[in-house]
Design an enzyme around this catalytic site. Structure first.
Site, mmCIF file in Angstrom:
data_model
loop_
_atom_site.group_PDB
_atom_site.id
_atom_site.type_symbol
_atom_site.label_atom_id
_atom_site.label_comp_id
_atom_site.label_asym_id
_atom_site.label_seq_id
_atom_site.Cartn_x
_atom_site.Cartn_y
_atom_site.Cartn_z
ATOM 1 N N LYS A 1 1.530 3.455 -11.450
ATOM 2 C CA LYS A 1 0.309 2.694 -11.201
ATOM 3 C C LYS A 1 -0.057 1.795 -12.396
ATOM 4 O O LYS A 1 -0.626 0.721 -12.210
ATOM 5 C CB LYS A 1 -0.842 3.641 -10.821
ATOM 6 C CG LYS A 1 -0.593 4.388 -9.492
ATOM 7 C CD LYS A 1 -0.362 3.440 -8.315
ATOM 8 C CE LYS A 1 -0.212 4.149 -6.978
ATOM 9 N NZ LYS A 1 0.029 3.252 -5.839
ATOM 10 N N ASN B 1 0.806 -1.224 0.000
ATOM 11 C CA ASN B 1 0.000 0.000 0.000
ATOM 12 C C ASN B 1 0.839 1.274 0.000
ATOM 13 O O ASN B 1 0.397 2.299 -0.526
ATOM 14 C CB ASN B 1 -0.929 -0.021 1.233
ATOM 15 C CG ASN B 1 -1.495 1.350 1.545
ATOM 16 O OD1 ASN B 1 -2.410 1.817 0.883
ATOM 17 N ND2 ASN B 1 -0.916 2.026 2.537
ATOM 18 N N TYR C 1 3.720 9.292 -11.460
ATOM 19 C CA TYR C 1 2.709 8.597 -10.630
ATOM 20 C C TYR C 1 1.819 7.665 -11.468
ATOM 21 O O TYR C 1 1.734 6.470 -11.170
ATOM 22 C CB TYR C 1 1.901 9.624 -9.832
ATOM 23 C CG TYR C 1 0.920 9.000 -8.876
ATOM 24 C CD1 TYR C 1 1.353 8.255 -7.784
ATOM 25 C CD2 TYR C 1 -0.449 9.141 -9.061
ATOM 26 C CE1 TYR C 1 0.445 7.669 -6.908
ATOM 27 C CE2 TYR C 1 -1.363 8.564 -8.188
ATOM 28 C CZ TYR C 1 -0.910 7.828 -7.115
ATOM 29 O OH TYR C 1 -1.807 7.252 -6.246
HETATM 30 P P1 NAD Z 1 -0.670 8.571 2.773
HETATM 31 O O1 NAD Z 1 0.289 9.587 2.297
HETATM 32 O O2 NAD Z 1 -1.769 8.990 3.708
HETATM 33 O O3 NAD Z 1 0.123 7.363 3.432
HETATM 34 C C1 NAD Z 1 1.222 6.815 2.768
HETATM 35 C C2 NAD Z 1 1.828 5.701 3.555
HETATM 36 O O4 NAD Z 1 3.009 5.318 2.864
HETATM 37 C C3 NAD Z 1 2.243 6.111 4.959
HETATM 38 O O5 NAD Z 1 1.942 5.071 5.859
HETATM 39 C C4 NAD Z 1 3.751 6.279 4.866
HETATM 40 O O6 NAD Z 1 4.443 5.866 6.036
HETATM 41 C C5 NAD Z 1 4.117 5.349 3.737
HETATM 42 N N1 NAD Z 1 5.305 5.850 3.070
HETATM 43 C C6 NAD Z 1 5.478 7.055 2.467
HETATM 44 N N2 NAD Z 1 6.753 7.172 2.027
HETATM 45 C C7 NAD Z 1 7.383 6.012 2.368
HETATM 46 C C8 NAD Z 1 8.697 5.511 2.186
HETATM 47 N N3 NAD Z 1 9.644 6.203 1.564
HETATM 48 N N4 NAD Z 1 8.981 4.271 2.658
HETATM 49 C C9 NAD Z 1 8.030 3.539 3.292
HETATM 50 N N5 NAD Z 1 6.778 3.952 3.481
HETATM 51 C C10 NAD Z 1 6.459 5.173 3.035
HETATM 52 O O7 NAD Z 1 -1.241 7.874 1.474
HETATM 53 P P2 NAD Z 1 -2.681 7.277 1.094
HETATM 54 O O8 NAD Z 1 -3.448 8.365 0.439
HETATM 55 O O9 NAD Z 1 -3.278 6.528 2.223
HETATM 56 O O10 NAD Z 1 -2.238 6.278 -0.080
HETATM 57 C C11 NAD Z 1 -1.999 4.907 0.124
HETATM 58 C C12 NAD Z 1 -1.928 4.255 -1.238
HETATM 59 O O11 NAD Z 1 -3.142 4.499 -1.946
HETATM 60 C C13 NAD Z 1 -0.803 4.771 -2.131
HETATM 61 O O12 NAD Z 1 -0.244 3.700 -2.857
HETATM 62 C C14 NAD Z 1 -1.519 5.734 -3.068
HETATM 63 O O13 NAD Z 1 -0.847 5.871 -4.289
HETATM 64 C C15 NAD Z 1 -2.850 5.034 -3.233
HETATM 65 N N6 NAD Z 1 -3.948 5.918 -3.652
HETATM 66 C C16 NAD Z 1 -4.402 6.936 -2.853
HETATM 67 C C17 NAD Z 1 -5.449 7.752 -3.297
HETATM 68 C C18 NAD Z 1 -5.992 8.876 -2.445
HETATM 69 O O14 NAD Z 1 -6.818 9.662 -2.952
HETATM 70 N N7 NAD Z 1 -5.607 9.017 -1.201
HETATM 71 C C19 NAD Z 1 -6.034 7.515 -4.551
HETATM 72 C C20 NAD Z 1 -5.548 6.463 -5.330
HETATM 73 C C21 NAD Z 1 -4.513 5.666 -4.872
#
Ligand code: NAD
Length: 242
Positions: free
Chosen positions: A154, A85, A150
């Protein structure tokens, strides 16, 4: 014996909601974060539940991740589910893009899921079962108007999901992805209302997704209810078209 699930990026946002959902479902969970402090904070927020532990090993350090996953298997008995994730986003204009920026995105969004899946699959193959779940995005269907790394990352995750599903099916390992739309994490929550309202209007289901919506999809895909589903990229986006 409880099933065991590893969640990368489990300290906040979608990952944290996923950790909570799997704990509630009776799993033992190991969450990964990028730093000791954020991992400790997440464990505190989970009231130091004895069924969850945390690590902050670099997700691209193949040797260290292999060692970690062997330890987890020895301590908890199995690795039933891996959820890749952790991810970072970006919206830099193409004119300002650099190879360094591109590599940073690819490292966390593609190389880390590869490293973790490789380490988990070895153990899952030995134990005769397993589920690997990846985190794609709606941008893997539509691209995005800036921040090219990005959507590339994906699209790559979709390719990894479908390919590993085909290669690992014979070992009783299923591989799927969830493709969230706009999801209410800290980043979205910080946006002003005049930016959020037009987004909501563009979503047919008329609300922004919650981290729990994505967590529920992971839980379903991890469960035996999904035992014939592999190689799927499940959109959880309220039918939004970016
Ligand atoms: P977030 O930024 O709230 O959390 C990201 C997580 O990744 C955190 O737990 C952080 O510790 C970890 N992380 C960040 N950099 C890191 C690193 N260098 N090494 C290890 N861990 C690291 O993100 P989110 O919005 O919860 O997104 C989670 C996933 O969902 C991601 O893959 C993101 O691309 C995907 N996503 C999110 C959305 C959205 O709208 N939030 C939409 C589509 C996809």
């Amino acid at each position: 014996m409880s099933k065991v699930c590893i969640v990368t990026g489990g300290t906040r946002g979608i990952g944290f909601a996923t950790v909570e959902a799997f704990l509630k479902d009776g799993y033992k969970v190991v969450l990964y974060g990028s730093r000791k402090e954020t991992v400790e904070k997440a464990l505190e927020e989970l009231n130091h539940n004895p069924d969850v532990s945390g690590r902050f090993t670099s997700l691209t350090d193949e040797e260290a991740i292999n060692r970690d996953f062997d330890e987890i298997k020895a301590e908890l008995g199995s690795i039933d589910v891996l959820i890749n994730n952790a991810g970072i986003s970006d919206s830099t204009k193409f004119a300002d893009y650099t190879v360094e920026k591109f590599e940073k995105i690819m490292n966390l969004n593609v190389i880390a899921p590869y490293v973790c899946s490789h380490a988990a699959a070895r153990i899952m193959q030995e134990q005769g079962h397993g589920v690997i779940l990846n985190t794609s995005s709606m941008v893997s269907k539509y691209g995005q108007p800036s921040g090219v790394g990005y959507p590339v990352s994906k699209y790559a995750i979709n390719g990894m999901t479908i390919s590993l599903a085909r290669e690992l099916g014979k070992f009783n390992i299923r591989v799927n992805a969830v493709a969230p739309g706009i999801t209410m994490t800290d980043m979205v929550r910080a946006l002003p209302d005049q930016m959020i309202q037009p987004m909501i209007q563009a979503i047919p289901i008329k609300r922004i997704g919650l981290p729990e919506d994505i967590a529920k999809a992971f839980l379903f895909l991890a469960s035996d209810e999904a035992s014939y589903i592999t190689g799927a990229i499940l959109p959880v986006d309220g039918a939004m078209i970016a």
